[in-house]
Design an enzyme around this catalytic site. Structure first.
Site, PDB file in Angstrom:
ATOM      1  N   GLY A  12       4.106  -7.194  -1.366  1.00 22.98           N
ATOM      2  CA  GLY A  12       3.950  -7.874  -2.805  1.00 22.98           C
ATOM      3  C   GLY A  12       4.506  -9.034  -2.771  1.00 22.98           C
ATOM      4  O   GLY A  12       5.271  -9.424  -2.120  1.00 22.98           O
ATOM      5  N   ARG A  87     -16.444   3.548   6.646  1.00 22.56           N
ATOM      6  CA  ARG A  87     -17.259   4.398   7.584  1.00 22.56           C
ATOM      7  C   ARG A  87     -18.003   5.393   6.572  1.00 22.56           C
ATOM      8  O   ARG A  87     -17.429   6.350   6.106  1.00 22.56           O
ATOM      9  CB  ARG A  87     -16.399   5.205   8.572  1.00 22.56           C
ATOM     10  CG  ARG A  87     -15.685   4.431   9.629  1.00 22.56           C
ATOM     11  CD  ARG A  87     -16.908   4.277  10.844  1.00 22.56           C
ATOM     12  NE  ARG A  87     -16.229   3.533  11.943  1.00 22.56           N
ATOM     13  CZ  ARG A  87     -15.985   2.117  11.856  1.00 22.56           C
ATOM     14  NH1 ARG A  87     -16.476   1.286  10.923  1.00 22.56           N
ATOM     15  NH2 ARG A  87     -15.465   1.777  12.881  1.00 22.56           N
ATOM     16  N   ASP A 118      10.214  -5.259   3.928  1.00 24.77           N
ATOM     17  CA  ASP A 118      10.549  -4.293   5.021  1.00 24.77           C
ATOM     18  C   ASP A 118       9.336  -3.461   5.736  1.00 24.77           C
ATOM     19  O   ASP A 118       9.276  -3.644   6.916  1.00 24.77           O
ATOM     20  CB  ASP A 118      11.645  -2.940   4.668  1.00 24.77           C
ATOM     21  CG  ASP A 118      10.805  -2.370   3.570  1.00 24.77           C
ATOM     22  OD1 ASP A 118      10.111  -2.763   2.721  1.00 24.77           O
ATOM     23  OD2 ASP A 118      11.315  -0.936   3.498  1.00 24.77           O
ATOM     24  N   THR A 141      11.540 -10.284  -1.084  1.00 29.85           N
ATOM     25  CA  THR A 141      11.277  -9.150  -1.949  1.00 29.85           C
ATOM     26  C   THR A 141      11.959  -9.619  -3.401  1.00 29.85           C
ATOM     27  O   THR A 141      13.171  -9.906  -3.242  1.00 29.85           O
ATOM     28  CB  THR A 141      11.714  -7.776  -1.612  1.00 29.85           C
ATOM     29  OG1 THR A 141      11.727  -7.088  -2.750  1.00 29.85           O
ATOM     30  CG2 THR A 141      13.135  -7.515  -1.254  1.00 29.85           C
ATOM     31  N   ASP A 143      12.946  -7.354  -5.114  1.00 28.35           N
ATOM     32  CA  ASP A 143      13.871  -6.214  -5.407  1.00 28.35           C
ATOM     33  C   ASP A 143      15.256  -6.678  -4.912  1.00 28.35           C
ATOM     34  O   ASP A 143      16.177  -5.936  -5.245  1.00 28.35           O
ATOM     35  CB  ASP A 143      13.369  -4.848  -5.030  1.00 28.35           C
ATOM     36  CG  ASP A 143      12.307  -4.384  -5.648  1.00 28.35           C
ATOM     37  OD1 ASP A 143      11.680  -5.097  -6.593  1.00 28.35           O
ATOM     38  OD2 ASP A 143      11.422  -3.572  -5.219  1.00 28.35           O
ATOM     39  N   ASP A 145      16.597  -6.041  -2.110  1.00 30.94           N
ATOM     40  CA  ASP A 145      16.978  -4.568  -1.571  1.00 30.94           C
ATOM     41  C   ASP A 145      16.902  -4.747  -0.010  1.00 30.94           C
ATOM     42  O   ASP A 145      17.032  -3.811   0.738  1.00 30.94           O
ATOM     43  CB  ASP A 145      16.728  -3.310  -2.335  1.00 30.94           C
ATOM     44  CG  ASP A 145      14.929  -3.293  -2.171  1.00 30.94           C
ATOM     45  OD1 ASP A 145      14.242  -4.333  -1.322  1.00 30.94           O
ATOM     46  OD2 ASP A 145      14.349  -2.241  -2.586  1.00 30.94           O
ATOM     47  N   ARG A 187      12.400  -0.436  -7.014  1.00 38.23           N
ATOM     48  CA  ARG A 187      11.725   0.749  -6.772  1.00 38.23           C
ATOM     49  C   ARG A 187      12.926   1.872  -6.656  1.00 38.23           C
ATOM     50  O   ARG A 187      13.276   2.776  -6.895  1.00 38.23           O
ATOM     51  CB  ARG A 187      11.110   0.633  -5.636  1.00 38.23           C
ATOM     52  CG  ARG A 187       9.985   1.782  -5.259  1.00 38.23           C
ATOM     53  CD  ARG A 187       9.096   1.053  -4.098  1.00 38.23           C
ATOM     54  NE  ARG A 187       7.812   0.861  -4.852  1.00 38.23           N
ATOM     55  CZ  ARG A 187       6.831   1.680  -4.951  1.00 38.23           C
ATOM     56  NH1 ARG A 187       6.911   2.936  -4.394  1.00 38.23           N
ATOM     57  NH2 ARG A 187       5.730   1.331  -5.594  1.00 38.23           N
TER      58      ARG A 187
HETATM   59  O1  F6P Z   1       8.600  -4.413  -3.834  1.00 42.46           O
HETATM   60  C1  F6P Z   1       8.480  -5.147  -5.035  1.00 42.46           C
HETATM   61  C2  F6P Z   1       7.784  -4.462  -6.227  1.00 42.46           C
HETATM   62  O2  F6P Z   1       7.914  -5.292  -7.121  1.00 42.46           O
HETATM   63  C3  F6P Z   1       8.525  -3.031  -6.712  1.00 42.46           C
HETATM   64  O3  F6P Z   1       9.474  -3.160  -7.365  1.00 42.46           O
HETATM   65  C4  F6P Z   1       7.251  -2.327  -7.258  1.00 42.46           C
HETATM   66  O4  F6P Z   1       7.497  -1.000  -7.381  1.00 42.46           O
HETATM   67  C5  F6P Z   1       6.330  -2.889  -6.529  1.00 42.46           C
HETATM   68  O5  F6P Z   1       6.505  -4.121  -5.823  1.00 42.46           O
HETATM   69  C6  F6P Z   1       4.878  -2.762  -7.276  1.00 42.46           C
HETATM   70  O6  F6P Z   1       3.856  -3.140  -6.210  1.00 42.46           O
HETATM   71  P1  F6P Z   1       2.330  -3.253  -6.528  1.00 42.46           P
HETATM   72  O7  F6P Z   1       2.142  -3.077  -7.649  1.00 42.46           O
HETATM   73  O8  F6P Z   1       1.968  -4.562  -6.146  1.00 42.46           O
HETATM   74  O9  F6P Z   1       1.955  -2.225  -5.583  1.00 42.46           O
END
Ligand code: F6P
Length: 378
Positions: A12, A87, A118, A141, A143, A145, A187
């Protein structure tokens, strides 16, 4: 001896990615290196399109520090060990990691700077094991985290966006004497909800680390009512869940990507209205938090990490993760970035601040003070 490096962005997006790309490119140009950009994670190496790998010369990285998104594009469905290949009209998973390593060699790439979370760090480590020459990972990120580093760029911008939204939600909640439940990203970790909720003056904060009881939330709202405060603001991280309950999903995990979370704000709003018959609305901030210009702290952090990545390439022969430790930047093993996610600890000073301010976290009744971690006075 390095002549050519490549950069990619995976997972993301987060505000500050372009600042890292620019910092890596410019600090490498000064050292006389050629810099290539791989488009959309590793896709640019796998699918063989003519613009899959681009030259990141001075011109290509001009004026991008303040831009959100990533000029290289990103993807969260680009794992070369589990790559979606068409495929017979269907997408089937294939291991194309050998193709990635072969292309890297063909292009004369001496090192890869992989900017990602990660998942991207784990991939970079696996590709290193398969023969990539060197990898420096730059942690990213919103987040906040990621293990191994104290902070990640993008977080401050996401929090600023959420605080701005909470300020706006406050005025309408007050005007209509409603409860507003705002869902923010996060998340498995509640950093965004916690920081934005405290800075944005929320009354209730629900985070994945603390299972909540909606009765506690209702008690808080009713106590405010009794004090003449006829509106309340609840901030819920998308990964928050009720005691003994489950996280809320909008889309299940498939073989190529993580499940999509969402819906906790709607559920909490519904439960509040059912219990105390007070008009309650919910909204989801979603990807707004990933967009926009990085704030000053994120830009600076991104530029510092990008330049540090280049310095470690020039001055050491190691691979690793550029990590912030006590405001210094260190090169730590890639595996440090793939351990358990860094969640909000119960003795977090920010969490304690929220408790001292009388905020409800859905667990303890108001005025219940958990032991603090203040150091003893000397
Ligand atoms: O990892 C970052 C994050 O923003 C999370 O908080 C969220 O769950 C996720 O990305 C959503 O990602 P996408 O909608 O792009 O799959």
């Amino acid at each position: 001896m390095i002549r050519t490096i490549a950069v990619n962005t995976g997972g993301g997006d987060a505000p500050g990615l372009n600042a890292v790309i620019r910092a890596v490119a410019i600090s490498s140009h000064w050292r006389g290196w050629r810099v290539l950009g791989i488009r959309h994670g590793y896709r640019g190496l796998i699918e063989g399109s003519p613009d899959g790998v681009v030259e990141l010369d001075r011109n290509a990285v001009r004026g991008i520090t303040h831009l959100g998104g990533t000029i290289l594009g990103s993807t969260n469905r680009g794992d070369p060990f589990n790559y979606p290949v068409e495929r017979g009209g269907e997408l089937v998973p294939m291991d194309v990691s050998d193709d990635v390593v072969r292309r890297v060699r063909e292009l004369g790439i001496d090192a890869l700077v992989a900017i990602g979370g990660d998942g991207s760090i784990r991939l970079a480590a696996r590709l290193l094991g398969k023969g990539l020459p060197r990898v420096i990972a730059v942690p990213k990120t919103i987040d906040n985290d990621l293990p191994g580093t104290d902070v990640t760029f993008g977080f401050d911008t996401a929090v600023a966006t959420a605080v701005d939204a909470l300020d706006k939600v406050h005025t309408t909640a007050q005007a209509h004497e409603r409860v507003m439940v705002v869902e923010v990203m996060g998340r498995y970790a509640g950093w965004i909800a916690l920081h934005a909720g405290i800075a944005g003056g929320a009354d209730v904060i629900l985070i994945p680390e603390i299972e909540f009881d909606v009765e506690r939330v209702c008690e808080k709202i009713l106590r405010r009512e009794a004090r003449g405060r006829h509106f309340s603001i609840v901030v819920a991280a998308e990964g928050a869940r009720p005691r003994g309950g489950q996280m809320r999903f909008k889309r299940a995990r498939d073989e190529f990507a993580e499940a999509q979370l969402g819906g906790i704000a709607e559920q909490v709003a519904h439960d509040i209205e059912q219990r105390i018959h007070k008009e309650t609305r919910s909204l989801v901030l979603g990807h707004l938090q990933r967009g926009g210009s990085p704030v000053m702290t994120d830009r600076l952090l991104a530029l510092r990490l990008g330049c540090a990545a280049t310095r470690f390439l020039a001055e050491t022969d190691r691979s690793g993760l550029v990590a912030v430790r006590h405001n210094e930047i260190e090169l730590v093993p890639l595996s440090d970035g793939t351990k358990h996610l860094r969640t909000v600890p119960f003795d977090s000073n920010v969490l304690q601040t929220g408790r001292d301010l009388g905020l409800c976290f859905g667990d303890e009744p108001e005025g219940t003070f958990l032991p603090t971690t203040l150091p003893p006075t000397r």
